[in-house]
Design a protein around this motif. Structure first.
Motif, mmCIF file in Angstrom:
data_model
loop_
_atom_site.group_PDB
_atom_site.id
_atom_site.type_symbol
_atom_site.label_atom_id
_atom_site.label_comp_id
_atom_site.label_asym_id
_atom_site.label_seq_id
_atom_site.Cartn_x
_atom_site.Cartn_y
_atom_site.Cartn_z
ATOM 1 N N ASP A 39 0.832 -1.203 0.000
ATOM 2 C CA ASP A 39 0.000 0.000 0.000
ATOM 3 C C ASP A 39 0.869 1.257 0.000
ATOM 4 O OD1 ASP A 39 -1.989 1.883 0.336
ATOM 5 O OD2 ASP A 39 -2.373 1.381 2.431
ATOM 6 N N PRO A 40 0.731 2.119 -1.025
ATOM 7 C CA PRO A 40 1.544 3.335 -1.068
ATOM 8 C C PRO A 40 1.301 4.255 0.122
ATOM 9 C CG PRO A 40 0.198 3.123 -3.063
ATOM 10 C CD PRO A 40 -0.113 1.967 -2.190
ATOM 11 N N VAL A 41 0.070 4.301 0.622
ATOM 12 C CA VAL A 41 -0.226 5.144 1.781
ATOM 13 C C VAL A 41 0.521 4.633 3.010
ATOM 14 C CG1 VAL A 41 -2.043 5.944 3.349
ATOM 15 C CG2 VAL A 41 -2.467 5.869 0.875
ATOM 16 N N GLU A 42 0.509 3.317 3.206
ATOM 17 C CA GLU A 42 1.250 2.725 4.320
ATOM 18 C C GLU A 42 2.736 3.053 4.215
ATOM 19 O OE1 GLU A 42 2.844 -1.633 5.775
ATOM 20 O OE2 GLU A 42 0.975 -1.562 4.635
ATOM 21 N N MET A 43 3.272 2.996 2.994
ATOM 22 C CA MET A 43 4.693 3.287 2.793
ATOM 23 C C MET A 43 5.003 4.726 3.180
ATOM 24 S SD MET A 43 7.715 2.311 1.951
ATOM 25 C CE MET A 43 7.523 0.758 1.113
ATOM 26 N N TRP A 44 4.207 5.676 2.703
ATOM 27 C CA TRP A 44 4.470 7.089 3.024
ATOM 28 C C TRP A 44 4.271 7.371 4.505
ATOM 29 C CZ3 TRP A 44 7.483 10.184 0.763
ATOM 30 C CH2 TRP A 44 7.693 10.089 -0.605
ATOM 31 N N GLU A 45 3.277 6.729 5.125
ATOM 32 C CA GLU A 45 3.095 6.911 6.567
ATOM 33 C C GLU A 45 4.325 6.431 7.318
ATOM 34 O OE1 GLU A 45 -0.607 4.914 7.338
ATOM 35 O OE2 GLU A 45 -1.764 6.747 6.928
ATOM 36 N N TRP A 46 4.900 5.294 6.897
ATOM 37 C CA TRP A 46 6.110 4.777 7.542
ATOM 38 C C TRP A 46 7.266 5.749 7.338
ATOM 39 C CZ3 TRP A 46 10.889 3.367 5.534
ATOM 40 C CH2 TRP A 46 11.748 2.741 6.432
ATOM 41 N N MET A 47 7.424 6.234 6.111
ATOM 42 C CA MET A 47 8.518 7.168 5.821
ATOM 43 C C MET A 47 8.414 8.434 6.670
ATOM 44 S SD MET A 47 10.592 6.529 3.058
ATOM 45 C CE MET A 47 10.672 5.385 1.712
ATOM 46 N N LEU A 48 7.232 9.020 6.669
ATOM 47 C CA LEU A 48 7.053 10.311 7.332
ATOM 48 C C LEU A 48 6.950 10.197 8.846
ATOM 49 C CD1 LEU A 48 4.669 11.932 4.722
ATOM 50 C CD2 LEU A 48 7.134 12.276 5.000
ATOM 51 N N ALA A 49 6.813 8.993 9.384
ATOM 52 C CA ALA A 49 6.753 8.790 10.835
ATOM 53 C C ALA A 49 8.141 8.755 11.460
ATOM 54 C CB ALA A 49 6.015 7.494 11.159
ATOM 55 N N HIS A 50 9.188 8.889 10.643
ATOM 56 C CA HIS A 50 10.566 8.844 11.152
ATOM 57 C C HIS A 50 10.689 9.662 12.432
ATOM 58 C CE1 HIS A 50 14.949 8.652 10.946
ATOM 59 N NE2 HIS A 50 14.893 9.885 11.413
ATOM 60 N N PRO A 51 11.254 9.154 13.510
ATOM 61 C CA PRO A 51 11.994 7.912 13.661
ATOM 62 C C PRO A 51 11.149 6.721 14.126
ATOM 63 C CG PRO A 51 12.338 9.211 15.620
ATOM 64 C CD PRO A 51 11.433 10.015 14.686
ATOM 65 N N GLN A 52 9.827 6.882 14.310
ATOM 66 C CA GLN A 52 9.005 5.746 14.729
ATOM 67 C C GLN A 52 9.035 4.663 13.651
ATOM 68 O OE1 GLN A 52 5.400 8.117 15.481
ATOM 69 N NE2 GLN A 52 5.319 6.973 17.396
ATOM 70 N N GLY A 53 9.266 3.421 14.058
ATOM 71 C CA GLY A 53 9.335 2.320 13.118
ATOM 72 C C GLY A 53 10.686 2.206 12.429
ATOM 73 N N HIS A 54 11.624 3.037 12.814
ATOM 74 C CA HIS A 54 12.950 3.040 12.218
ATOM 75 C C HIS A 54 13.989 2.691 13.282
ATOM 76 C CE1 HIS A 54 11.716 5.677 8.629
ATOM 77 N NE2 HIS A 54 10.619 5.386 9.292
ATOM 78 N N ASP A 55 13.598 1.832 14.206
ATOM 79 C CA ASP A 55 14.457 1.479 15.336
ATOM 80 C C ASP A 55 15.775 0.873 14.885
ATOM 81 O OD1 ASP A 55 12.411 2.270 17.049
ATOM 82 O OD2 ASP A 55 11.521 0.268 17.027
ATOM 83 N N VAL A 56 16.811 1.185 15.624
ATOM 84 C CA VAL A 56 18.141 0.635 15.336
ATOM 85 C C VAL A 56 18.118 -0.876 15.506
ATOM 86 C CG1 VAL A 56 20.551 0.634 16.062
ATOM 87 C CG2 VAL A 56 19.249 2.772 16.037
ATOM 88 N N ASP A 57 17.326 -1.380 16.442
ATOM 89 C CA ASP A 57 17.250 -2.824 16.687
ATOM 90 C C ASP A 57 16.464 -3.552 15.603
ATOM 91 O OD1 ASP A 57 18.682 -2.398 18.997
ATOM 92 O OD2 ASP A 57 16.908 -2.357 20.272
ATOM 93 N N GLU A 58 15.660 -2.813 14.833
ATOM 94 C CA GLU A 58 14.844 -3.423 13.798
ATOM 95 C C GLU A 58 15.742 -3.807 12.618
ATOM 96 O OE1 GLU A 58 11.927 -1.470 10.606
ATOM 97 O OE2 GLU A 58 11.162 -1.350 12.649
ATOM 98 N N PRO A 59 15.652 -5.043 12.141
ATOM 99 C CA PRO A 59 16.478 -5.436 10.994
ATOM 100 C C PRO A 59 16.136 -4.612 9.776
ATOM 101 C CG PRO A 59 15.272 -7.318 11.892
ATOM 102 C CD PRO A 59 14.784 -6.098 12.613
ATOM 103 N N ARG A 60 17.127 -4.295 8.987
ATOM 104 C CA ARG A 60 16.874 -3.552 7.748
ATOM 105 C C ARG A 60 16.107 -4.438 6.793
ATOM 106 N NH1 ARG A 60 20.624 1.058 6.832
ATOM 107 N NH2 ARG A 60 21.654 1.347 8.814
ATOM 108 N N GLY A 61 15.226 -3.816 6.011
ATOM 109 C CA GLY A 61 14.430 -4.567 5.052
ATOM 110 C C GLY A 61 13.227 -5.238 5.680
ATOM 111 N N ASN A 62 12.894 -4.875 6.898
ATOM 112 C CA ASN A 62 11.740 -5.457 7.580
ATOM 113 C C ASN A 62 10.462 -5.065 6.882
ATOM 114 O OD1 ASN A 62 10.187 -6.752 9.467
ATOM 115 N ND2 ASN A 62 10.280 -5.090 10.947
ATOM 116 N N SER A 63 9.647 -6.032 6.558
ATOM 117 C CA SER A 63 8.364 -5.720 5.944
ATOM 118 C C SER A 63 7.259 -5.909 6.957
ATOM 119 C CB SER A 63 8.124 -6.585 4.709
ATOM 120 O OG SER A 63 8.412 -7.917 4.950
#
Length: 64
Positions: A39-63
């Motif tokens: 979902d493009p909306v979900e993607m933009w919400e994730w991007m613009l929520a930085h730093p929420q959901g961008h945790d250092v402990d979270e593996p890169r490429g997490n879907s």
């Protein structure tokens, strides 16, 4: 085209690529974290929520 002066500082770059042959979007935030979504909306919400959901402990490429 108007250009910003160099003194304006670094700009944040967000990148979203469509994976051909799929409904999958692959996004890369300016911080380097990656995320996949259909979902493009979900993607933009994730991007613009930085730093929420961008945790250092979270593996890169997490879907989601």
């Amino acid at each position: 085209m108007t250009r910003l002066p160099a003194a304006a500082g670094p700009r944040e770059v967000y990148r979203i690529d469509w994976l051909p042959g799929t409904d999958i979007l692959h996004g890369t935030c300016h911080c380097g974290r990656e995320h996949t979504a259909q979902d493009p909306v979900e993607m933009w919400e994730w991007m613009l929520a930085h730093p929420q959901g961008h945790d250092v402990d979270e593996p890169r490429g997490n879907s989601s």
